[in-house]
Design an enzyme around this catalytic site. Structure first.
Site, PDB file in Angstrom:
ATOM      1  N   PRO A  77    -105.458  -2.874  57.044  1.00 33.88           N
ATOM      2  CA  PRO A  77    -104.587  -3.202  58.181  1.00 33.88           C
ATOM      3  C   PRO A  77    -103.419  -2.231  58.284  1.00 33.88           C
ATOM      4  CG  PRO A  77    -104.303  -4.799  56.396  1.00 33.88           C
ATOM      5  CD  PRO A  77    -105.426  -3.895  56.001  1.00 33.88           C
ATOM      6  N   ASP A 108     -90.779  -5.509  40.019  1.00 32.97           N
ATOM      7  CA  ASP A 108     -90.064  -6.775  39.843  1.00 32.97           C
ATOM      8  C   ASP A 108     -90.189  -7.585  41.139  1.00 32.97           C
ATOM      9  OD1 ASP A 108     -88.397  -5.486  41.633  1.00 32.97           O
ATOM     10  OD2 ASP A 108     -86.831  -5.059  40.176  1.00 32.97           O
ATOM     11  N   HIS A 118     -95.427  -3.648  47.139  1.00 30.65           N
ATOM     12  CA  HIS A 118     -94.424  -2.769  47.756  1.00 30.65           C
ATOM     13  C   HIS A 118     -93.077  -2.838  47.043  1.00 30.65           C
ATOM     14  CE1 HIS A 118     -96.912  -2.798  51.743  1.00 30.65           C
ATOM     15  NE2 HIS A 118     -97.430  -2.023  50.806  1.00 30.65           N
ATOM     16  N   THR A 119     -93.042  -3.407  45.871  1.00 32.46           N
ATOM     17  CA  THR A 119     -91.846  -3.349  45.028  1.00 32.46           C
ATOM     18  C   THR A 119     -91.693  -1.976  44.381  1.00 32.46           C
ATOM     19  OG1 THR A 119     -90.743  -4.329  43.102  1.00 32.46           O
ATOM     20  CG2 THR A 119     -93.108  -4.351  43.056  1.00 32.46           C
ATOM     21  N   ARG A 163    -101.887   1.716  44.725  1.00 30.98           N
ATOM     22  CA  ARG A 163    -102.376   1.720  46.115  1.00 30.98           C
ATOM     23  C   ARG A 163    -103.830   2.204  46.195  1.00 30.98           C
ATOM     24  NH1 ARG A 163    -100.701   5.284  51.136  1.00 30.98           N
ATOM     25  NH2 ARG A 163    -101.196   3.846  52.832  1.00 30.98           N
ATOM     26  N   ASN A 202    -105.881   6.406  54.772  1.00 33.07           N
ATOM     27  CA  ASN A 202    -105.995   7.015  53.448  1.00 33.07           C
ATOM     28  C   ASN A 202    -105.339   8.390  53.349  1.00 33.07           C
ATOM     29  OD1 ASN A 202    -107.301   4.886  52.242  1.00 33.07           O
ATOM     30  ND2 ASN A 202    -109.354   5.623  52.785  1.00 33.07           N
ATOM     31  N   HIS A 229    -106.855   0.356  48.161  1.00 36.74           N
ATOM     32  CA  HIS A 229    -107.640   0.998  49.218  1.00 36.74           C
ATOM     33  C   HIS A 229    -109.117   1.119  48.835  1.00 36.74           C
ATOM     34  CE1 HIS A 229    -104.469   2.797  52.107  1.00 36.74           C
ATOM     35  NE2 HIS A 229    -103.977   1.752  51.483  1.00 36.74           N
ATOM     36  N   SER A 242    -115.607   4.103  46.071  1.00 40.49           N
ATOM     37  CA  SER A 242    -116.073   4.839  47.259  1.00 40.49           C
ATOM     38  C   SER A 242    -114.956   5.702  47.836  1.00 40.49           C
ATOM     39  CB  SER A 242    -116.613   3.880  48.321  1.00 40.49           C
ATOM     40  OG  SER A 242    -115.637   2.928  48.687  1.00 40.49           O
ATOM     41  N   GLY A 286    -115.668  -2.865  48.866  1.00 39.03           N
ATOM     42  CA  GLY A 286    -115.563  -3.378  47.497  1.00 39.03           C
ATOM     43  C   GLY A 286    -115.039  -2.351  46.512  1.00 39.03           C
ATOM     44  N   ASP A 299     -88.769  -0.314  48.244  1.00 34.43           N
ATOM     45  CA  ASP A 299     -87.865  -1.384  47.787  1.00 34.43           C
ATOM     46  C   ASP A 299     -86.504  -0.761  47.483  1.00 34.43           C
ATOM     47  OD1 ASP A 299     -86.429  -3.267  46.318  1.00 34.43           O
ATOM     48  OD2 ASP A 299     -87.839  -3.321  44.637  1.00 34.43           O
ATOM     49  N   VAL A 305    -112.208  -1.660  51.055  1.00 39.56           N
ATOM     50  CA  VAL A 305    -113.247  -0.999  51.853  1.00 39.56           C
ATOM     51  C   VAL A 305    -114.537  -0.941  51.034  1.00 39.56           C
ATOM     52  CG1 VAL A 305    -113.872   1.105  53.084  1.00 39.56           C
ATOM     53  CG2 VAL A 305    -111.469   0.370  53.016  1.00 39.56           C
TER      54      VAL A 305
END
Ligand code: HEM
Length: 344
Positions: free
Chosen positions: A169, A253, A199-200, A66, A98, A70, A80, A76, A245, A74
């Protein structure tokens, strides 16, 4: 004979396509061999350390995956998100999306940098360490292994709170909003469905999905699933967490897509993908074909990992991932001059 020749050509072509799929051409300034002479053991240092870390804390893998997302969305993939706030304002870490990034992930990046520095000196950017750590998190959790283009440089500044909020988002987003947000970054609908498959693994706080439980229960959520979530989150603002999950929470998976088909996706932004005609068919494909998901996930990660990267003499190699180098304003001006001078 002609058909035999055709068969060989098709097989050969398919093999070539598979390799080129697995290793897309990097954007200008990045390469797969960037640290070959300056830090040849870079990738094994990171992989070996993360193997040890995950043995004691598997949830760190999700935190590192994650973190890369993130970072890239933001301004690139420029590390940062790692910068602490300064006199110029609060850092990206203080923006609401964040606040739930894992502190352990930030620490792991700093610890990796210390190990790398001890062997190679300060030649590897924090942004590259984040990108490799995300890849290793996926691979060591059971997902695809893929090559990461390297050579990113670290930014001299962080994004504003407004820019951070605008590019990440919220989980309450509908599909149209997600498609537009990703399109603004150069990612398409296939990337959206594929990268959401991150999100697995990992966890979410109640606040990220209680909009679907209270005041009324989302009809697009399986009833037993919703009732169990209510036990974990008896109120809107409960500080508890649950797994993303439910089938295989720590394994990378394709079960996330099976969850969606069973109306057991956690966020509005997840479950919506199965209701929308623009995204549903790809979910069905990935739910029955894990190889197709893995191949596309590797491609979409490499694409995301090259968004607006700084290369060459742009930015800097941060000494400390959490702070801009002291005097870096001066160096950013001098470096190109030194390089130009050396070509005479
Ligand atoms: C498409 C839009 C996305 C939205 C709206 C979204 C939203 C969220 C939210 C709200 C959480 C839970 C935060 C919390 O409550 O603690 C979360 C967790 C997570 N997200 Fe996403 N996400 C998106 C895309 C992605 C992408 C592209 C990736 C990676 C490829 C990703 C990987 C993860 C991971 C691994 C976690 C678990 C983190 C942990 O356990 O610490 N997400 N996401």
């Amino acid at each position: 004979m002609a058909s035999m020749l055709m068969l060989i050509l098709v097989l050969f072509g398919a093999t070539l396509a598979w390799f080129s799929d697995a290793q897309p051409t990097p954007v200008s300034g990045l390469s797969y061999t960037f640290y070959k002479s300056t830090c040849p053991k870079l990738e094994s240092i990171i992989r070996n350390q993360l193997k040890k870390d995950f043995n004691t804390n598997i949830s760190l893998a999700a935190g590192l995956l994650r973190l890369h997302f993130h970072d890239c969305f933001v301004q690139g993939c420029d590390a940062s998100v790692l910068l602490d706030g300064s006199a110029s304002g609060p850092g990206e870490q203080e923006a609401p999306p964040n606040l739930t990034l894992q502190q352990a992930a930030f620490k792991a990046i700093n610890d990796l940098r210390a190990l790398i520095d001890a062997q190679c000196g300060k030649v590897v950017s924090c942004a590259d360490v984040v990108a490799i750590a995300a890849r290793d998190s996926v691979a060591l959790s059971g997902g695809p292994d893929y090559k990461v283009p390297l050579g990113r440089r670290d930014s001299l500044n962080f994004a504003t709170q407004n820019a951070t909020n605008a590019n990440l988002p919220p989980p309450t987003s509908n599909v149209s909003f997600l498609i537009t947000t990703l399109a603004n970054l150069g990612l398409d609908t296939t990337d959206l469905v594929t990268l959401s498959g991150g999100h697995t693994i990992g966890r979410a706080h109640c606040q990220s999905f209680t909009n679907r439980l209270y005041p009324t229960q989302d009809t697009n959520m399986d009833k037993t699933f919703a009732n169990n979530l209510k036990l974990t989150c008896p109120a809107n603002d409960t500080a508890n967490t649950t797994v993303n999950d439910i089938r295989t929470p720590n394994t990378f998976d394709n079960k996330y897509y099976v969850d969606l088909m069973n109306r057991q996706g956690l966020f509005t932004s997840d479950q919506g993908l199965y209701s929308d005609s623009r995204t549903k068919s790809l979910i069905l494909t990935f739910a029955v074909n894990q190889t197709a998901f893995f191949e596309q996930f590797a491609l979409s990660m490499v694409k995301m990992g090259q968004l607006s990267v700084l290369t060459g003499s742009q930015g800097e190699i941060r000494t400390n991932c959490s702070a801009r180098n002291s005097g870096s304003g001066l160096w950013s001006v001098l470096e190109p001059l030194v390089e130009t001078a050396s070509t005479f």
